[in-house]
Design a protein around this motif. Structure first.
Motif, PDB file in Angstrom:
ATOM      1  N   ILE B 164      54.336 -39.834  51.732  1.00  0.00           N
ATOM      2  CA  ILE B 164      54.997 -39.004  52.738  1.00  0.00           C
ATOM      3  C   ILE B 164      55.199 -37.630  52.099  1.00  0.00           C
ATOM      4  N   THR B 165      54.773 -36.588  52.804  1.00  0.00           N
ATOM      5  CA  THR B 165      54.947 -35.235  52.266  1.00  0.00           C
ATOM      6  C   THR B 165      56.412 -34.830  52.407  1.00  0.00           C
ATOM      7  N   VAL B 166      57.056 -34.510  51.303  1.00  0.00           N
ATOM      8  CA  VAL B 166      58.454 -34.071  51.375  1.00  0.00           C
ATOM      9  C   VAL B 166      58.599 -32.593  51.029  1.00  0.00           C
ATOM     10  N   ILE B 167      57.541 -32.024  50.435  1.00  0.00           N
ATOM     11  CA  ILE B 167      57.530 -30.575  50.167  1.00  0.00           C
ATOM     12  C   ILE B 167      56.240 -30.029  50.788  1.00  0.00           C
ATOM     13  N   PRO B 168      56.346 -29.532  52.028  1.00  0.00           N
ATOM     14  CA  PRO B 168      55.125 -29.165  52.762  1.00  0.00           C
ATOM     15  C   PRO B 168      54.353 -28.004  52.137  1.00  0.00           C
TER      16      PRO B 168
END
Lengths: 317, 317
Positions: B164-168
């Motif tokens: 899951i991307t948490v820092i786009p």
């Protein structure tokens, strides 16, 4: 055998007679009577269904059951509605009351879930058992189907993807009390808000601005229309809505590994203007293997998805 | 009846005899033989199990089956391993081979899923059928259980929440080829990296810095130790790991509405230093109703979760 699908909304109640092959024999609509906190709704649904059954010369013994897609917070085992704000219900044993009135088995589920089942049975999700059906309307919701079954979660709230935070800091306020939810940027309401912001911040001429100055307001639909006519400001807003939706669906896909994501609801009428950038951002935020095995398509059943899904769910019980 | 649980890792293979009440009768470990692309593994597991069965004077007829938690990319219906990089397998019919060698039914699933089933059966997830079991180790993975069943998705990749991307934007590079994945910040590797960065950027004295200067390196464990001793730099890093984990789990919770989230793996040894801020951020990024019905607890079974889950899965088939 006939199944009856009901899609209970805040302003209208859609109903349909559907056979086991998925043929819609008849569909009709009545107004949602919210007088007295919605206490007449069950009897009005019941009367309308019984009248239709007579009209078609059917025996109740040839009716398998009635499926109802309802809004609000539902106990799925008992069909008890904890709360449905738009309708006025609070702590209301809807399923029990409707079953007594009809003398037929009733099954109740969330409206987004019914729409997902409908698309799986006869729409864009045909042939898959692992499907996410996203509804982009005033809000953003989803029905998530894993291995052929709706994902409900411990209290029936699974699929509330409109409240995935996509802007962790300084996002717009959401109805839920949080800020930066997906719903604040990728719903019809969110797109309108972003467009009005853009008109405020950006001085350039634009057909969207002309539209705004003429009508005194704009809708998400207007934004898509202008984007299609190559209006840069409208394209930027549409791209932004697609970016955040792609971001959230990327997270969703690495979590549940769906075979298909179906996009429905009013905002989906944007078509390619939304879906093309959505696919790009979805791939960017997903894993390659997961993106490779997942297609994104527009919903096919429109407003009928809910009654089809409700009828299908009857059939399974 | 006896069930045999196997937890197949890159360096060791843990095995156990477990009865239907969940009592572990014996457990033992053999080394993972990765010579010749792992082609001896199945026969070594088989020999070891058959020897143990004889040693305990059991008949194979009193053994219900063998469950194996395996790493890599698995076809769950056939137990065919598409790829398991650490072991060397590629397109390998593991289940078929092991069944032939043992003369016993074998069931294969992902190691993170087996750990989740173990925690549900006998660990921190006892009593719930809606559970997410997160493993924070070198990477970040999860087993997601909905209504008592593991969520697999269309190609068995559900639960890959480490991606899951948490820092786009401008996130650190991940092994998967993307940037800003949860795994880059909330795994042991990610925490070490963030701490090294912090030592670079922040000049202040710190017991973590002294540790780094003495040993020439630091681990995630060191960061937690120092955080517990009130080292501000280490607390900041731990808080950051918890922030991103809370962010991702908040999104996960509005998607699947779990009753419990269990945190396991090496990083979970941080205990309260991690879990306290995690609970705060989880609530911040989730819906109140969903957070209210979801507790977060540390895993209870440690390294035994996998063999317990594998044994439990045998029992169900």
């Amino acid at each position: 055998m006939i199944n009856i699908g009901v899609d209970l909304g805040g302003t209208t109640i859609k109903m349909a007679l559907i056979n086991e092959e998925g043929k819609m024999i008849d569909k009709w609509v009545i107004a949602t009577n919210t007088i007295d906190n919605g206490k007449h709704i069950a009897s009005e649904i019941s009367k309308s269904i019984l009248k239709k059954i007579r009209q078609f010369g059917l025996e109740t013994s040839s009716v398998h059951g009635v499926g109802v897609g309802a809004p609000g917070f539902i106990n799925l085992d008992t069909g008890f509605i904890y709360q449905a704000v738009n309708i006025g219900w609070k702590d209301y044993p809807f399923k029990a009351e409707l079953e007594q009135l009809l003398g037929l088995p009733v099954i109740v589920d969330n409206d987004a879930n019914m729409a997902a089942l409908g698309e799986m049975w006869l729409g864009a999700g045909q042939g898959t058992r692992n499907l996410i059906c996203v509804t982009l309307g005033t809000g953003v919701g989803a029905g998530i189907i894993c291995d052929g079954k709706i994902l409900h979660g411990v209290s029936g709230m699974a699929g509330e993807i409109g409240h995935i935070t996509v802007i962790p800091r300084d996002g717009a306020a959401c109805n839920c009390g949080k800020t930066g939810c997906l719903e604040t940027v990728s719903s019809a309401t969110g797109i309108r808000r972003m467009a009005l912001d853009a008109l405020d911040y950006i001085d350039s001429e634009s057909i969207l601005r002309t539209m705004f100055e003429t009508k005194g307001d704009i809708t998400a639909e207007d934004v898509f229309d202008c984007a299609e006519r190559q209006d840069p400001l409208s394209s930027t807003v549409t791209e932004k809505a697609a970016y955040y939706l792609g971001y959230a669906l990327g997270a969703l896909a690495v979590t549940v590994n769906p075979e298909k994501i179906v996009i429905g609801g009013g905002v989906s009428h944007a078509g390619d203007a939304l879906v093309k950038p959505l696919k790009k951002y979805f791939r960017h935020f997903s894993l390659p293997k997961i993106a490779d095995s997942c297609s994104i398509d527009l919903a096919k059943l429109g407003n009928d998805a809910g009654v089809f899904g409700a009828a299908w769910l009857c059939m399974q019980k």
